[in-house]
Motif scaffolding. Structure first.
Motif, PDB file in Angstrom:
ATOM      1  N   THR A 152      60.572  84.076  67.890  1.00 31.64           N
ATOM      2  CA  THR A 152      60.340  82.942  68.782  1.00 31.64           C
ATOM      3  C   THR A 152      61.205  83.100  70.023  1.00 31.64           C
ATOM      4  O   THR A 152      62.195  83.837  70.022  1.00 31.64           O
ATOM      5  N   LEU A 153      60.829  82.410  71.074  1.00 23.26           N
ATOM      6  CA  LEU A 153      61.577  82.497  72.320  1.00 23.26           C
ATOM      7  C   LEU A 153      62.974  81.900  72.166  1.00 23.26           C
ATOM      8  O   LEU A 153      63.148  80.884  71.490  1.00 23.26           O
ATOM      9  N   ILE A 194      60.837  81.948  80.640  1.00 21.73           N
ATOM     10  CA  ILE A 194      60.472  81.230  79.423  1.00 21.73           C
ATOM     11  C   ILE A 194      59.430  80.157  79.711  1.00 21.73           C
ATOM     12  O   ILE A 194      58.453  80.011  78.964  1.00 21.73           O
ATOM     13  N   ASP A 195      59.600  79.418  80.787  1.00 24.66           N
ATOM     14  CA  ASP A 195      58.627  78.375  81.144  1.00 24.66           C
ATOM     15  C   ASP A 195      57.238  78.969  81.330  1.00 24.66           C
ATOM     16  O   ASP A 195      56.232  78.388  80.885  1.00 24.66           O
ATOM     17  N   ARG A 204      55.502  80.176  78.070  1.00 23.58           N
ATOM     18  CA  ARG A 204      54.975  79.073  77.253  1.00 23.58           C
ATOM     19  C   ARG A 204      53.681  78.510  77.827  1.00 23.58           C
ATOM     20  O   ARG A 204      53.024  77.686  77.196  1.00 23.58           O
ATOM     21  N   GLU A 250      54.869  82.451  70.032  1.00 21.58           N
ATOM     22  CA  GLU A 250      54.192  81.385  70.781  1.00 21.58           C
ATOM     23  C   GLU A 250      53.736  81.830  72.168  1.00 21.58           C
ATOM     24  O   GLU A 250      53.356  80.998  72.992  1.00 21.58           O
ATOM     25  N   VAL A 251      53.735  83.131  72.424  1.00 22.83           N
ATOM     26  CA  VAL A 251      53.403  83.640  73.759  1.00 22.83           C
ATOM     27  C   VAL A 251      52.063  84.372  73.722  1.00 22.83           C
ATOM     28  O   VAL A 251      51.858  85.284  72.900  1.00 22.83           O
ATOM     29  N   TRP A 286      50.144  87.810  78.665  1.00 27.95           N
ATOM     30  CA  TRP A 286      51.293  87.855  79.559  1.00 27.95           C
ATOM     31  C   TRP A 286      51.824  89.264  79.757  1.00 27.95           C
ATOM     32  O   TRP A 286      52.488  89.550  80.759  1.00 27.95           O
TER      33      TRP A 286
END
Length: 339
Positions: free
Chosen positions: A8-9, A21-22, A25, A72-73, A77
């Protein structure tokens, strides 16, 4: 570790890592893309510590998309143009600092640089010497957590160089990597051996499990490997880095093993370093002659980069060593949080 879920991040450590990070997500296909704020403009980056927590974590997160990614990515990306542009700015700042702090003159030879690596004092004052002679079990566990961000992906960063080599150098490079990946046996992959070490030390074995409490000094060595591996122009530096890794590994691992023997540490912890004492001594000879030697013969223009890879390896490893010893001499943990 083999079937473990993606990590996880972590928490941000400043505006750069918060920005990354923003976006990770968010939806990578959204029309807004990445708006590069003043915080990451080339001019503003001159005020940012290239080896600091914020930039190194931001860069680590960008690079991690090319390895296992984050739970969660969105996988899109990895090649999102805006994020790649942002990563490019971070890399340029990091690279500029490295070339400033690790100068290499055209007259330096790879052979001489490798010979220098082979000369070590039996009475040094670095972390491996301290752990050999007086290190505590708690300090060993801190070191295991610090190095987990590399050892749980050991050999992966260097593998990026394989398609960038050819001929005998490529074949010999693959032979070394084959051993690092267990010689065809999954339970002997060095990443798996380190996961067993973590279990035996009653530490988390999950991939990037300690990313939140590892300082920049431990992220920088891994980012250096990713930088070299992901850029074809740095293929010589990647080779030099691997050579430096394998040449310095046996004596350093022997010291760590000696300290673990002194503490009567669990056998999986000792086995990991015993394997590196034995295997890496063989790898050193292959890299010196069959990889570095052949690459210089066929692509002599790579020699300066090979030397740069060796010197950069020493620079970032010395910085990590200094961080650890400064903390321990002050009676503090080398981590930025609790185990």
């Amino acid at each position: 570790m083999t079937n473990a879920p993606a990590p996880t991040l972590p928490s941000a450590r400043g505006p750069l890592s918060a920005l990354v990070i923003d976006h990770l997500r968010a939806d990578p296909t959204a029309p807004h893309g990445i708006a590069a704020p003043e915080a990451v403009s080339p001019a503003a980056l001159t005020e940012v510590d290239p080896y600091g927590d914020d930039l190194q974590l931001a860069l680590y997160l960008c690079y991690e998309l090319h390895y296992r990614g984050f739970a969660e990515v969105d996988t899109e990306w990895e090649w999102q143009p805006g994020l790649l542009a942002l990563r490019g700015e971070l890399e340029r700042h990091f690279r500029a600092a490295l070339h400033r702090d690790v100068p290499v003159t055209g007259g330096e030879t790879a052979g001489h640089a490798m010979d220098e690596l082979s000369v070590e004092s039996p009475d040094g004052d670095g972390a491996s010497y301290h752990l050999r002679d007086a290190g505590t079990w708690d300090q060993y566990r801190q070191m295991f957590a610090l190095r987990s961000v590399y050892h749980l992906k050991e050999a992966d960063p260097h593998a990026w160089a394989i398609p960038r080599l050819r001929g005998h150098a490529k074949a010999a490079f693959v032979a070394v990597e084959f051993d690092e990946f267990g010689g065809g046996h999954g339970d002997a992959v060095h990443q798996e051996l380190f996961a067993e070490l973590l279990r035996a030390a009653h530490l988390r074995e999950d991939y990037l499990g300690y990313l939140d409490i590892v300082p920049a000094a431990a992220l920088t060595p891994v980012n250096l490997m990713s930088l070299f591996g992901l850029h074809r122009r740095y293929r010589g530096a990647a080779v030099g880095h691997l050579a430096a890794t394998e040449i310095t590994s046996p004596p350093g691992s022997a010291r760590l093993l000696s300290g673990l023997d002194r503490l009567q540490a669990p056998e999986p912890c000792r086995h990991f370093y015993r394997e590196h004492v034995e295997a890496d001594a063989v790898h050193e000879q292959i890299l010196r002659t069959d990889v570095v030697g052949d690459l210089i013969r066929t692509e002599p223009e790579c020699e300066t980069d090979i030397v740069f890879g060796i010197r950069a390896f020493l620079f970032v490893e010395d910085a990590l060593d200094a961080h650890v010893m400064t903390a321990w001499r002050a009676g503090r943990s080398a981590l930025v949080g609790e185990l």
